[in-house]
Scaffold this motif. Structure first.
Motif, mmCIF file in Angstrom:
data_model
loop_
_atom_site.group_PDB
_atom_site.id
_atom_site.type_symbol
_atom_site.label_atom_id
_atom_site.label_comp_id
_atom_site.label_asym_id
_atom_site.label_seq_id
_atom_site.Cartn_x
_atom_site.Cartn_y
_atom_site.Cartn_z
ATOM 1 N N ASP A 147 1.157 -0.943 0.221
ATOM 2 C CA ASP A 147 0.397 0.119 0.328
ATOM 3 C C ASP A 147 0.936 1.097 -0.060
ATOM 4 N N GLY A 148 0.444 2.081 -0.273
ATOM 5 C CA GLY A 148 0.866 3.460 -0.448
ATOM 6 C C GLY A 148 2.125 3.414 -1.443
ATOM 7 N N ASN A 149 2.553 4.820 -1.547
ATOM 8 C CA ASN A 149 3.628 5.363 -2.635
ATOM 9 C C ASN A 149 4.602 4.064 -2.183
ATOM 10 N N ALA A 150 5.243 3.433 -1.461
ATOM 11 C CA ALA A 150 6.256 3.093 -0.946
ATOM 12 C C ALA A 150 6.270 1.682 -0.232
ATOM 13 N N ILE A 151 7.327 0.738 -0.216
ATOM 14 C CA ILE A 151 6.885 -0.735 0.456
ATOM 15 C C ILE A 151 7.017 -0.512 1.669
ATOM 16 N N ASN A 152 6.103 -0.966 2.148
ATOM 17 C CA ASN A 152 6.287 -0.857 3.945
ATOM 18 C C ASN A 152 7.716 -1.997 4.305
ATOM 19 N N TYR A 153 8.235 -1.757 5.057
ATOM 20 C CA TYR A 153 9.113 -2.659 5.661
ATOM 21 C C TYR A 153 9.326 -3.405 6.733
ATOM 22 N N ASP A 154 8.457 -2.906 6.963
ATOM 23 C CA ASP A 154 8.381 -2.358 9.231
ATOM 24 C C ASP A 154 7.680 -3.672 9.798
ATOM 25 N N GLY A 155 7.245 -4.515 8.545
ATOM 26 C CA GLY A 155 6.881 -6.172 9.030
ATOM 27 C C GLY A 155 7.747 -7.440 9.929
ATOM 28 N N PRO A 156 7.249 -7.806 10.161
ATOM 29 C CA PRO A 156 8.083 -8.837 10.586
ATOM 30 C C PRO A 156 9.590 -9.662 9.544
ATOM 31 N N GLY A 157 11.077 -9.981 9.654
ATOM 32 C CA GLY A 157 12.000 -10.204 8.600
ATOM 33 C C GLY A 157 12.079 -11.377 8.474
ATOM 34 N N LEU A 158 12.348 -12.536 7.793
ATOM 35 C CA LEU A 158 13.357 -13.234 7.548
ATOM 36 C C LEU A 158 14.838 -13.275 8.518
ATOM 37 N N SER A 159 15.334 -14.754 8.912
ATOM 38 C CA SER A 159 16.318 -14.925 9.259
ATOM 39 C C SER A 159 17.534 -14.760 8.372
ATOM 40 N N GLU A 160 18.247 -15.239 7.709
ATOM 41 C CA GLU A 160 19.743 -15.229 6.690
ATOM 42 C C GLU A 160 19.580 -17.165 6.815
ATOM 43 N N GLU A 161 18.184 -17.776 7.523
ATOM 44 C CA GLU A 161 18.180 -19.071 7.317
ATOM 45 C C GLU A 161 17.275 -18.980 6.368
ATOM 46 N N GLY A 162 15.614 -18.404 7.220
ATOM 47 C CA GLY A 162 14.660 -17.849 6.965
ATOM 48 C C GLY A 162 15.480 -17.271 5.456
ATOM 49 N N MET A 163 15.670 -16.793 4.969
ATOM 50 C CA MET A 163 16.095 -16.501 3.571
ATOM 51 C C MET A 163 15.781 -17.703 2.480
ATOM 52 N N HIS A 164 16.906 -18.579 2.339
ATOM 53 C CA HIS A 164 17.027 -19.469 1.787
ATOM 54 C C HIS A 164 15.513 -20.252 1.924
ATOM 55 N N HIS A 165 14.650 -20.389 2.301
ATOM 56 C CA HIS A 165 12.975 -20.429 2.639
ATOM 57 C C HIS A 165 12.202 -20.235 1.536
ATOM 58 N N SER A 166 12.600 -18.648 1.231
ATOM 59 C CA SER A 166 11.316 -18.069 -0.002
ATOM 60 C C SER A 166 11.777 -17.523 -1.147
ATOM 61 N N ARG A 167 11.735 -16.375 -1.651
ATOM 62 C CA ARG A 167 12.440 -16.290 -2.714
ATOM 63 C C ARG A 167 12.749 -14.357 -2.354
ATOM 64 N N VAL A 168 14.104 -14.608 -3.309
ATOM 65 C CA VAL A 168 14.505 -13.510 -2.950
ATOM 66 C C VAL A 168 14.636 -12.546 -3.701
ATOM 67 N N ALA A 169 13.911 -10.843 -4.145
ATOM 68 C CA ALA A 169 14.009 -9.964 -5.382
ATOM 69 C C ALA A 169 15.201 -8.735 -4.723
ATOM 70 N N PRO A 170 15.464 -8.096 -5.981
ATOM 71 C CA PRO A 170 17.620 -7.387 -5.918
ATOM 72 C C PRO A 170 15.750 -6.261 -5.447
ATOM 73 N N LYS A 171 17.052 -5.299 -4.859
ATOM 74 C CA LYS A 171 16.141 -3.829 -5.384
ATOM 75 C C LYS A 171 16.241 -3.651 -7.321
ATOM 76 N N ASN A 172 15.031 -2.731 -7.064
ATOM 77 C CA ASN A 172 14.404 -2.272 -7.793
ATOM 78 C C ASN A 172 13.948 -3.173 -9.283
ATOM 79 N N THR A 173 13.464 -4.206 -8.100
ATOM 80 C CA THR A 173 12.193 -5.584 -8.593
ATOM 81 C C THR A 173 11.016 -4.827 -8.747
ATOM 82 N N VAL A 174 9.562 -4.832 -9.669
ATOM 83 C CA VAL A 174 8.254 -4.234 -9.954
ATOM 84 C C VAL A 174 7.823 -5.220 -8.937
#
Length: 549
Positions: free
Chosen positions: A388-415
């Protein structure tokens, strides 16, 4: 208006009016007569009223009394819902109301609810049949609905109603209860379920005018409500006409005729300042800007920019070189985009491309919520609500380094685009590397600088309508990555894309200023009205004290 009415500021007082003190004597006699005749149970003497709080000043001919001084406070009841014989269809039994019957009900008088009590149900409950003229006041779920009984009626326990001892007082009592309802609700005990008891309602301080003045107040309230209703209708008609004119003006731009586009654009620019008077109207203007952008109507084409086809060929060379996170990708269809898939006309120097042809596409994944070790602050984890809004809200719970490998990573400037549910179509751009859940599809452009135009293309009406058309008609619309990544978008030469983005930013900034101006104007009007009402409601001596301080 009602606040003014209960303070004696809506109509002038007249010296010939019999004072409220005389009316109270009549009420006491009528109350005694009703009790003696057995038509009324003797009310409990809950409080003498000698220590009555007087919240504001009233005219000298009025009197402050407890509410139960002017009417009997009556609760309600409900028979067992397990016995269907306790209820019957409206008109076939004892009229009976619940607070839900007054939800959305706009008339002052009411004769029955959505169902009646049977004679059996009436006897089995503590519901009292009240006479015509009883003032019905909801005491819970929610507090503050007010109506007057048009005929004998009963209620459930969600009411604390007032049966006036003098029937002619019903209208003023109803008006006063509407005025006091917000304060009664605010002071009601309870958190998740608020309710006011009969004792609380009985003890409400009540400003009581002479009967003749009550009639004048009620007549003035009716007159002003009728005026407000007519003004609301006139305003709604005016706004509907303005909305139609605005929509018609923007429609000519959203589906432009090449021969009349410049004239249509000039008309829209000249007319929109007069037609755009509410902040919510700016949304359509923003959408039109995006739609013009993807049609090549915001900036002129330049022959030195090259062609969209050249850019598409560069993408094809880059596609096999790009990999993220060590993951491969299933190749989507590169079939030629036929005319039926092209949902708008674009300049001859542009090309059509499928989403996967301009960047790497992915669908997100959520780590198992049962493993706390997968969550942390190593990388943000984005969900649809965060877009929502003009920018993504990054304040919610994030992932650990291990958790990152259980999800998908989108780099900067991904739509990113939400592809499931009621918010399907929300689009935003990452400002850093993120992980994202399975309700979001992503495209990371193969070349720097493309992400802004790609986001514009995905937000434009043509693409949004196409995506929704592919999402199915079930209870939960969803467009899979496979269907989403082959949808076509217009592709201008890179230099023109950059000019379009600059122009869109400039026009959106104008929209921001216009929206802020309209919001400020609306807030100013509200403050002026509040100030006028405050000036009318605060006694002169209080204003003098405030000024002296």
């Amino acid at each position: 208006m009602l606040d003014l009415a209960v303070r004696g500021k809506l109509v002038p007082q007249e010296a010939t009016d019999e004072p409220a003190s005389e009316l109270l004597k009549q009420i006491a006699k009528e109350k005694a007569r009703l009790v003696k005749a057995g038509e009324l149970r003797k009310p409990r003497d809950l409080d003498s009223g000698k220590n009555l709080d007087e919240p504001f000043a009233i005219p000298a001919t009025w009197r402050w009394v407890r509410l139960d001084t002017v009417g009997a406070i009556v609760g309600g009841g409900t028979p067992s819902a397990a016995d269907p014989d306790n209820f019957t269809e409206p008109g076939k039994g004892v009229p009976w109301l619940t607070p839900a019957d007054l939800g959305g009900y706009s008339d002052l008088y009411i004769s029955r609810g959505s169902r009646d009590l049977s004679e059996k149900g009436s006897r089995a409950s503590s519901a009292t049949v009240m006479p015509k003229g009883a003032v019905l006041f909801t005491s819970r779920a929610p507090i503050g609905y007010v109506a007057i009984a048009a005929s004998p009626i009963s209620t459930n326990q969600g009411f604390k109603s007032i049966i006036p001892y003098i029937g002619d007082c019903s209208r003023f009592i109803a008006a006063a209860m509407k005025a006091f309802a917000p304060e009664i609700d605010a002071k009601a005990p309870g958190t998740t379920f608020k309710e006011v008891s009969g004792k609380i309602v009985a003890a409400i301080p009540f400003p009581f005018p002479p009967l003749a003045e009550q009639h004048r107040i009620v007549a003035k309230v009716d007159e002003l409500i009728d005026l407000c209703d007519r003004l609301a209708v006139a305003r709604a008609s005016r706004e509907a006409t303005r909305d139609r004119l605005t929509a018609a003006s923007l429609a000519r731009l959203n589906a432009p005729d090449p021969e009349t586009f410049h004239a249509d654009a000039r008309f829209a620019l000249d007319a929109l300042p007069a037609l755009t008077t509410r902040p919510d109207q700016i949304k359509a203007l923003r959408q039109t800007i995006l739609n013009l952008a993807v049609r090549g109507k915001l900036v002129p084409q330049d022959a030195t920019d090259g062609r969209g086809d050249d850019l598409l060929r560069q993408f094809a060379k880059l596609r096999n070189e790009v990999r993220f996170g060590g993951r491969g990708r299933r190749e989507a269809s590169d079939s030629e985009i036929n005319d039926e898939e092209k949902y708008l006309e674009i300049p001859t120097s542009w090309a059509w491309a499928r989403v996967h042809q301009v960047g790497m596409t992915q669908t997100g994944t959520s780590p198992s919520s049962s493993n706390p070790a997968l969550f942390g602050d190593h990388i943000p984890f984005v969900k649809p609500a965060d877009l929502d809004g003009n920018a993504i809200n990054y304040d919610g719970p994030g992932l650990s380094e291990e958790g990152m490998h259980h999800s998908r990573v989108a780099p900067k400037n991904t739509v990113l685009m939400v592809c499931i549910g009621a918010t399907l179509g929300k689009v935003n751009i990452t400002e850093c590397s993120v992980c994202f859940n399975q309700q979001i599809n992503a495209v990371t452009p193969y070349m720097d600088g493309l992400h802004r135009f790609v986001a514009i293309a995905l937000r434009a009406s043509g693409f949004q309508e196409l995506a929704w058309s592919k999402a199915g008609t079930g209870t939960l619309p969803i467009i899979s990555k496979g269907k989403w990544e082959v949808l076509p978008i217009p592709l201008p030469p890179l230099a023109e894309q950059l000019r379009i983005v600059v122009k869109v930013d400039a026009l959106m900034a104008i929209c921001d200023r216009l929206e802020a101006s309209l919001t400020a104007s609306s807030a100013t009007r509200r403050r002026l009205l509040d100030a006028l009402l405050a000036d009318a409601l605060v006694p002169a001596e209080d204003r003098e004290l405030e000024a002296a301080e």
